[in-house]
Design a protein around this motif. Structure first.
Motif, short mmCIF file in Angstrom:
data_model
loop_
_atom_site.label_atom_id
_atom_site.label_comp_id
_atom_site.label_asym_id
_atom_site.label_seq_id
_atom_site.Cartn_x
_atom_site.Cartn_y
_atom_site.Cartn_z
N SER A 126 39.27 38.76 44.14
CA SER A 126 39.34 39.86 43.41
C SER A 126 38.65 40.89 44.38
CB SER A 126 38.28 39.67 42.24
OG SER A 126 38.24 40.90 41.67
N THR A 127 39.47 42.16 44.11
CA THR A 127 38.82 43.27 45.15
C THR A 127 38.66 44.58 44.22
OG1 THR A 127 39.54 44.62 47.37
CG2 THR A 127 41.35 43.87 45.85
N ALA A 128 37.60 45.31 44.50
CA ALA A 128 37.32 46.32 43.75
C ALA A 128 37.92 47.69 44.17
CB ALA A 128 35.81 46.45 43.52
N ALA A 165 41.88 46.54 35.27
CA ALA A 165 41.00 45.34 35.78
C ALA A 165 42.09 44.24 35.84
CB ALA A 165 39.82 45.05 35.31
N TRP A 207 43.79 40.20 45.37
CA TRP A 207 44.17 40.16 46.82
C TRP A 207 44.50 38.82 47.31
CZ3 TRP A 207 39.48 40.75 50.84
CH2 TRP A 207 40.00 41.16 52.17
N SER A 249 36.86 46.06 50.18
CA SER A 249 36.44 47.24 49.54
C SER A 249 35.19 47.34 49.32
CB SER A 249 37.00 47.07 47.75
OG SER A 249 36.50 45.96 47.48
N THR A 285 48.31 42.91 48.01
CA THR A 285 47.45 43.28 46.86
C THR A 285 48.33 43.52 45.67
OG1 THR A 285 45.91 44.55 48.42
CG2 THR A 285 45.78 44.92 46.01
N THR A 296 42.13 40.35 37.37
CA THR A 296 41.48 39.12 38.32
C THR A 296 42.07 37.93 38.35
OG1 THR A 296 39.54 40.54 37.56
CG2 THR A 296 39.22 38.36 38.29
N ASP A 307 34.24 42.23 47.03
CA ASP A 307 35.58 41.35 47.09
C ASP A 307 34.88 39.86 47.07
OD1 ASP A 307 37.04 43.54 48.12
OD2 ASP A 307 36.21 43.21 49.95
N ARG A 333 41.25 49.39 39.09
CA ARG A 333 39.99 48.92 39.14
C ARG A 333 39.60 48.01 39.85
NH1 ARG A 333 37.09 49.16 33.40
NH2 ARG A 333 37.88 46.90 33.61
N ASP A 334 39.93 46.92 39.41
CA ASP A 334 40.13 45.49 40.15
C ASP A 334 41.49 44.88 40.49
OD1 ASP A 334 37.09 45.05 40.24
OD2 ASP A 334 37.40 45.08 38.02
N ASP A 335 41.79 44.46 41.54
CA ASP A 335 43.16 43.87 41.86
C ASP A 335 42.96 42.57 42.57
OD1 ASP A 335 44.89 46.34 41.45
OD2 ASP A 335 43.54 47.35 42.78
#
Length: 346
Positions: free
Chosen positions: A220-222, A253, A232, A199, A247, A255, A202, A228-230
Motif C-alpha cells: 500500500s502506498t499513500a 483508497a 504498489w 510516498s 501502481t 489497498t 508505504d 489517497r491510497d494505491d
C-alpha cells in the motif's frame, strides 16, 4: 485441501460470548459446510489470520491470542485434524504484544510464521519470524528492525527459499517504508534485506514467488499514484534486485491484501477498493501478467462494506477468495467465501 475441500479461518463475535474468538470452517467443493469450530474467546481478542493445509488432511491455524500465553497478546498456533478436532495448541511470545500475521508451510511439515513482537528485539515493535517443526515446537526465532516500529505482514516459501515482507520506520523519519528480506531457512539469518520508499507512507501486505523464481510484493502506498491510497506492485529478482514496479488504483483508497501466483508467471491480486464497484468498499481482483500489465479485473460486493482477505488458485485454475461482507449475510459482518472460475466469474 488435498481432497478439494476448503478451510477458512478468522474470528467471530457471534459465537464467542460477545468476545472475539478464533473461528474456522471446512467446506466441501460445492461450498456446503462440513464443520465449524469456535476456539478461545476467554478474553478479547483471539483470532486466526491464516489456515494452512497439512498433507494428512488436517489444518494448521495461526493468529494471535489473549486468552492463552504470557503476554498482552501472543502468537498462536493450533492444529486441527480432518474432522476439526484440536490436536495441539502452542503459544509464542513474551510479556508484551506479540502476534502472528501470516505463515507458510515448509517441506518438513513445519511452519514459518511471521508478524511483530514488542517483547523481543531492538525497538517499539520488530519484525518477528518463528520457524516451527511439524509438531509446532520452535526451531528458531529471529527479530529484525531498529529502535522504532517494524513489522511483517506476509511470508512466502518456495524451493527452499523464504521471503518476508512488511514495513519499517527509520530513525528520524516520519513515515514508513516497504521492508523485505530473504531468510535462510536453516537458521533464520537474512540473506538480503531491501527497503523501498515511494510516498513516505508505504507498507508491504503480501508476497509470493512468481513462476521464474522472482518475488512479487504487494504494498500500500499513500501517494504518488492515482488516489489517497494505491496498490504498489514490486517485482524483485531472486537476489532482491528491482525488475519493475507498477501502481494501480483510482481516486479513492485502494489497498492490496493478498497475492496468489499463476502458472504463467503472473499473479492475482486481491484488494479492497473504494474507487470502483457497487458499494462503500468492494473486493477487487486483478489478474496481472509477468510484466505488470492488468489482463482483467473484477469487483465483488454490494452497497455496503465488503473486503477480501486471502485469494488462492485451485488446481483447475479457478480461484477462491475469502473475506468479510456487510452487504450480505445475517450480521454486521459475516465471513464471505467465493469460488470463481479462472477469469474471476462467480
Amino acid at each position: 485441501m488435498p481432497d478439494g475441500d476448503v478451510v477458512v479461518a478468522g474470528k467471530t463475535r457471534s459465537h464467542g460470548g460477545g468476545r472475539a474468538a478464533g473461528w474456522s470452517a471446512r467446506l466441501d467443493p460445492g461450498g456446503e459446510t462440513r464443520w465449524t469450530r469456535t476456539i478461545g474467546g476467554a478474553r478479547a481478542t483471539d483470532g486466526f489470520k491464516r489456515g494452512l493445509p497439512r498433507a494428512d488432511g488436517g489444518t494448521r491455524l495461526i493468529g494471535q491470542t489473549r486468552s492463552e500465553g504470557a503476554g498482552e497478546s501472543d502468537g498462536w498456533l493450533l492444529d486441527l485434524n480432518a474432522e476439526g478436532n484440536t490436536e495441539r495448541e502452542r503459544v509464542f511470545g513474551g510479556p508484551e504484544n506479540d502476534r502472528f500475521v501470516d505463515a507458510a508451510m515448509l517441506a518438513d511439515g513445519g511452519t514459518l510464521a511471521v508478524g511483530f513482537t514488542a517483547s523481543y528485539g531492538a525497538g517499539d515493535r520488530d519484525v518477528w519470524a518463528v520457524r516451527t517443526d511439524a509438531e509446532g515446537r520452535a526451531v528458531w526465532q529471529r527479530t529484525f528492525g531498529g529502535s522504532r516500529d517494524d513489522g511483517a505482514y506476509g511470508v512466502a516459501v518456495h524451493d527452499g527459499r523464504a521471503v518476508v515482507v512488511g514495513y519499517t520506520r527509520t530513525d528520524g523519519e516520519a513515515g514508513y517504508d516497504v521492508w523485505a528480506a530473504r531468510l535462510d531457512l536453516a537458521d533464520g539469518e537474512a540473506v538480503w534485506t531491501r527497503t523501498l520508499d515511494r510516498s513516505g507512507m508505504d507498507a508491504a501486505t503480501s508476497v509470493t514467488f512468481a513462476g521464474d523464481g522472482d518475488v512479487v510484493i504487494a504494498a500500500s502506498t499513500a501517494g504518488g499514484g492515482f488516489g489517497r491510497d494505491d496498490i504498489w506492485l514490486i517485482r524483485l529478482s531472486a537476489d532482491g534486485d528491482n525488475v519493475w514496479t507498477r501502481t494501480l488504483g483510482g481516486p479513492s483508497a485502494d489497498t492490496p491484501w493478498s497475492l496468489a501466483p499463476l502458472a504463467d508467471g503472473g499473479v492475482v491480486v486481491a484488494a479492497s477498493t473504494q474507487s470502483y464497484g457497487a458499494g462503500s468498499a468492494d473486493a477487487w481482483l486483478l489478474n496481472v501478467d509477468d510484466n505488470g500489465a492488468v489482463r482483467w479485473q473484477r469487483t465483488y460486493g454490494g452497497e455496503l462494506w465488503d473486503w477480501p482477505g486471502q485469494v488462492a488458485v485451485r488446481p483447475d485454475g479457478g480461484l477462491l477468495m475469502a473475506g468479510y461482507t456487510t452487504s450480505l449475510g445475517a450480521g454486521y459482518e459475516d465471513v464471505w467465501v467465493l469460488r470463481l472460475d479462472a477469469q474471476g466469474r462467480l
